[in-house]
Motif scaffolding. Structure first.
Motif, short mmCIF file in Angstrom:
data_model
loop_
_atom_site.label_atom_id
_atom_site.label_comp_id
_atom_site.label_asym_id
_atom_site.label_seq_id
_atom_site.Cartn_x
_atom_site.Cartn_y
_atom_site.Cartn_z
N LYS A 110 -16.50 -29.52 38.47
CA LYS A 110 -15.81 -29.37 37.19
C LYS A 110 -15.31 -27.94 36.96
O LYS A 110 -14.14 -27.75 36.58
N PRO A 111 -16.12 -26.89 37.15
CA PRO A 111 -15.59 -25.53 36.92
C PRO A 111 -14.52 -25.12 37.93
O PRO A 111 -13.72 -24.22 37.66
N LEU A 112 -14.48 -25.76 39.11
CA LEU A 112 -13.46 -25.42 40.11
C LEU A 112 -12.06 -25.81 39.65
O LEU A 112 -11.07 -25.28 40.17
N LEU A 113 -11.97 -26.74 38.69
CA LEU A 113 -10.66 -27.11 38.17
C LEU A 113 -9.97 -25.93 37.47
O LEU A 113 -8.75 -25.89 37.36
N LEU A 114 -10.78 -24.96 37.02
CA LEU A 114 -10.20 -23.78 36.38
C LEU A 114 -9.41 -22.93 37.35
O LEU A 114 -8.53 -22.17 36.95
N LEU A 115 -9.73 -23.05 38.65
CA LEU A 115 -9.09 -22.22 39.66
C LEU A 115 -7.96 -22.94 40.38
O LEU A 115 -7.25 -22.33 41.19
N ALA A 116 -7.80 -24.23 40.14
CA ALA A 116 -6.83 -25.03 40.89
C ALA A 116 -5.50 -25.05 40.16
O ALA A 116 -5.44 -25.36 38.96
N GLY A 117 -4.42 -24.73 40.89
CA GLY A 117 -3.10 -24.74 40.29
C GLY A 117 -2.04 -25.39 41.15
O GLY A 117 -0.96 -25.68 40.68
N SER A 118 -2.35 -25.63 42.42
CA SER A 118 -1.40 -26.27 43.32
C SER A 118 -1.90 -27.66 43.66
O SER A 118 -3.07 -28.00 43.46
#
Length: 451
Positions: A109-117
């Motif tokens: 869940k917190p990794l979604l904060l870093l995903a943009g592509s």
């Protein structure tokens, strides 16, 4: 090939579902796992509610790109379900595999904060769905093995109702966070991670651990069942050898399980994902973006209200009948999206049918396996059927996204509706109950033979 959806097991009434203070089929295991699912679904649905709008509107993904990610979101868990189900049966510790699955999803869940592509998002969503795939079959196996066969529909209905309570609260929480926070999407992803950790803690502290081996297995490979799962496990002295892959795959020799898996896959090929349904409803009814996250809430409310009574109804009249009726409700929702005028009633009608579809299928499908799959292979059997359905829905997401991109949303949904009607007709023939022809007793002159 026929689906055995009702089983007469007198001993089941003395199982754990008859403990004082609990309704038949509702054991403490069901209630605790329902609580875990409730908390986890708050976390998951917070993300699911905002993800379509976040990807399409904020990041500018095309319907094809979104369909690919949505397919990954649902398809990866399908492949992992087989592994999770087999490992749970092999190590005979369903809680361990379920805990690993819940924990992995919480970490994502917190990794979604870093995903943009699209590549990064695809990786994070694949890991999240890997966790879901690991936990689904062991969790449902714990529910099934703790419940008398005659009350499987009710037990899964109670669990799905609690699970859906989380699905109802998740979009509401996302709506409130988006309304109050400046960086709304980041806040949703952060709060979702904290709630997911709470679900893992409840699982570790309150769900019973390793189950003991049953002294005998009262469910044979023909699908005739007599035991009640955990009720028959107490006091077992003989240890069963670890389940081998070959033994799990041999479940496909069961005609009833093959029929159920094939029909679940066939119907899944034409079941449009929730995200696409909500996007279509938003465009059709002209709903503002600020209200989009509340659409899953409508589905969840109906699911919550109907899960238990529909599950109990399936126990009485036949699980295959309710399962097929749910898909006919979904077909009606497709028809409304295609041809109904954009009146204020369109939104509640479509959401009511969508919720009814889930109430009639989500818990009824695993409940139908209780009298078919032996206890020591229950998680593997659940995984086989669940995987067939999830892989089909993965293909539907990819195909529907491509069709929307090339021809538009109307033709894409019309094709899905026609396909669902044809698949439901085929499934109705395959899953129909066997009709026993009662021949009249021979007359006295017939017994004597020709003179």
């Amino acid at each position: 090939m026929y689906l055995t959806d009702r089983s007469a097991a007198p001993a089941a009434d003395t199982g754990p579902g008859r403990r004082r203070g609990l309704r038949p089929g509702v054991t403490p295991v069901v209630l605790v796992l329902g609580t875990v699912s409730l908390i986890t679904d708050i976390s998951s649905e917070m993300v699911t509610a905002v993800l379509p709008l976040y990807l399409v509107t904020t990041l500018g993904f095309s319907p094809l790109a979104f369909g690919t990610l949505d397919g990954v979101y649902n398809g990866v868990s399908a492949l992992v379900q087989l592994t999770g189900g087999h490992l749970a049966d092999r190590v005979r510790n369903h809680k361990l595999l379920a805990g690993l699955g819940y924990g992995l999803s919480a970490l994502c869940k917190p990794l979604l904060l870093l995903a943009g592509s699209i590549g990064t998002l695809g990786t994070v969503l694949a890991l999240d769905r890997t966790g879901k795939g690991l936990r689904t079959a062991p969790r449902d196996a714990m529910i099934s093995l703790s419940t008398p066969i005659a009350h499987q529909g009710r037990a899964f209905g109670v669990h799905r109702a609690m699970d859906t309570t989380g699905a109802m609260l998740g979009p509401l929480a996302a709506f409130l966070i988006l309304s109050a926070a400046a960086d709304g999407y980041d806040a949703v992803f952060g709060v979702s991670a904290c709630v997911a950790v709470l679900g893992v803690i409840v699982l570790v502290l309150f769900v019973p651990g390793r189950r003991r081996d049953p002294p005998t297995d009262t469910t044979d490979m023909t699908g005739e069942a007599g035991g009640t799962g955990e009720a028959g496990e107490a006091g077992g002295s003989g240890a069963r050898p670890p389940v081998r892959v070959r033994e799990a795959l041999a479940l496909l020799r069961l005609p009833q399980l093959r029929a159920l898996a094939c029909c679940a896959a066939l119907l899944g090929l034409t079941t449009v994902s929730d995200a696409f349904v909500y996007l279509l409803l938003q465009r059709r009814a002209g709903i503002g973006e600020e209200w989009f996250t509340l659409l899953p809430l409508g589905t969840a409310v109906v699911f919550l209200l109907l899960a238990v009574p529909v599950g109990a109804l399936a126990d009485r009249i036949g699980r295959h009948i309710v399962f097929l009726a749910g898909h006919l409700g979904l077909l009606t929702a497709y028809a409304l999206l295609l041809w109904a005028p954009a009146t204020p009633l369109l939104v509640p009608l479509v959401l009511a049918l969508h919720g009814t579809f889930y109430a009639a299928t989500d818990g009824v499908l695993p409940a139908a396996l209780a009298g078919i799959v032996p206890e020591h292979l229950r998680a593997s059997g659940l995984a086989i059927v669940g995987t067939s359905q999830a892989l089909a829905r993965f293909c539907c997401s990819l195909g529907f996204g491509a069709a929307w991109t090339m021809w538009g949303d109307g033709p894409a949904l019309a094709g899905s509706a026609v396909g669902l009607l044809c698949c439901a007709a085929v499934a109705g023939l395959v899953l129909r109950p066997a009709r026993r022809i009662r021949r009249p007793p021979p007359q006295p002159d017939e017994q004597q033979g020709p003179t």
